[in-house]
Design an enzyme around this catalytic site. Structure first.
Site, mmCIF file in Angstrom:
data_model
loop_
_atom_site.group_PDB
_atom_site.id
_atom_site.type_symbol
_atom_site.label_atom_id
_atom_site.label_comp_id
_atom_site.label_asym_id
_atom_site.label_seq_id
_atom_site.Cartn_x
_atom_site.Cartn_y
_atom_site.Cartn_z
ATOM 1 N N ASP A 58 0.792 -1.251 0.000
ATOM 2 C CA ASP A 58 0.000 0.000 0.000
ATOM 3 C C ASP A 58 0.818 1.293 0.000
ATOM 4 O OD1 ASP A 58 -2.292 -1.476 -0.054
ATOM 5 O OD2 ASP A 58 -2.922 -1.015 1.991
ATOM 6 N N LYS A 117 -5.196 -5.748 -4.180
ATOM 7 C CA LYS A 117 -5.984 -6.353 -3.102
ATOM 8 C C LYS A 117 -7.209 -5.506 -2.800
ATOM 9 C CE LYS A 117 -3.496 -4.403 0.920
ATOM 10 N NZ LYS A 117 -4.562 -3.572 1.508
ATOM 11 N N CYS A 119 -2.686 -2.840 7.299
ATOM 12 C CA CYS A 119 -2.526 -3.747 6.157
ATOM 13 C C CYS A 119 -1.238 -4.558 6.218
ATOM 14 C CB CYS A 119 -2.585 -2.959 4.860
ATOM 15 S SG CYS A 119 -4.208 -2.206 4.585
#
Length: 232
Positions: free
Chosen positions: A38, A134, A169
Site C-alpha cells: 500500500d 488487493k 494492512c
C-alpha cells in the site's frame, strides 16, 4: 521515520519461545520476496486524506531493500489496494465502519484510474517486479487478492514485509502469511504508520507469536544470494 528499538522484555520473551532472537537466520533469496504493501499516493502522498508522513520517510529504505533483493535473485512484490470490488466483497466495512462521505471518498481515490491508486513517486518499481491488487486490509484473507497463488507460483516461501500502515494492512498481511506457512519478517524501518505508539505495538506483538522483526540492515546481513546458493 519511526524510532523503534525492540524492548528488552519483548526480546527476552522471543528468545524464551524460540531460543534465539531471529527465527530467520538465513534469507535464501531464491525463495524470498520483499512484499511492499500500500505505498500508494492515497496512503503516502502529501495532501491525500489518509496520508502518513512517516510512510514518505521509509521510501529510501524500501528502494534499498528492493534493489538488494533483486540483485540477490529474489523477487519484489508491490501490493496496491484497488476499490473496484470493495462494495461487492467488503461491503460491510464501507457501510458500517465508514461514514457515507468517507466510503465514497475511499472508493473514488483508490480506483485504478485515480492518482490515489498510483505508487508514491519516490519509489523505484521495476517492470520485472510482481504487481498484485488487493481489496481488504490483508492481501491474504479470503478473496482479497491472488497474492498466495502468485507467491507459490514463483516458489516463494520467505516474505519480508514493508509498507504502510504497520498496524493495519502490513500487520494483517504478515500475520496471515505466518499462519499460511510462510516464514515472515516485518522490516521495522521499512514499515510506517501514523504514530510511534501504533508502530511499536504492532511490531512488539508480531514478533512474539508470528515472525521476526528486523531492520533492513539486519535482513541484508542474512541474505544468501541465489547464485551462491546454486553454485554451492
Amino acid at each position: 521515520m519511526h524510532k523503534y528499538v525492540v524492548p528488552d522484555a519483548i526480546r527476552a520473551r522471543v528468545i524464551r519461545l524460540q531460543g534465539k532472537p531471529f527465527a530467520l537466520d538465513r534469507i535464501d533469496a531464491a525463495r524470498a520476496a520483499l512484499v511492499v504493501v500500500d505505498m500508494q499516493n492515497y496512503y503516502v502522498a502529501e495532501g491525500f486524506p489518509n496520508e502518513s508522513p512517516n510512510a514518505r520517510a521509509i521510501a529510501p529504505n524500501i528502494n534499498r531493500m528492493a534493489a538488494a533483493m533483486r540483485a540477490a535473485g529474489g523477487r519484489v512484490v508491490w501490493i496496491q489496494t484497488d476499490s473496484a470490488e470493495a462494495l461487492a466483497k467488503w461491503g460491510n466495512h464501507h457501510k458500517y465502519k465508514l461514514t457515507p462521505e468517507n466510503a465514497a471518498r475511499r472508493l473514488k481515490l483508490l480506483s485504478a484510474s485515480d492518482e490515489g491508486f498510483k505508487l508514491y513517486k519516490a519509489l523505484e518499481p521495476k517492470p520485472d517486479d510482481l504487481y498484485v491488487r488487493k481489496i481488504k486490509f490483508s492481501a491474504l484473507v479470503g478473496e482479497s487478492s491472488n497474492l498466495d497463488a502468485v507467491l507459490r507460483a514463483h516458489g516463494i516461501e520467505i516474505l519480508l514485509i514493508a509498507g504502510t500502515k504497520t498496524n493495519v494492512c502490513c500487520e494483517s498481511t504478515a500475520r496471515d502469511a505466518s499462519m499460511m506457512e510462510y516464514r515472515v519478517a516485518m522490516l521495522s524501518d521499512a514499515n510506517a504508520t501514523l504514530t510511534d505508539e501504533e508502530h511499536a505495538a504492532a511490531l512488539n506483538g508480531f514478533q512474539i507469536s508470528f515472525g521476526d522483526v528486523m531492520t533492513v540492515d539486519e535482513a541484508l546481513a542474512r541474505m544468501a544470494p541465489a547464485q551462491k546458493r546454486s553454485a554451492a
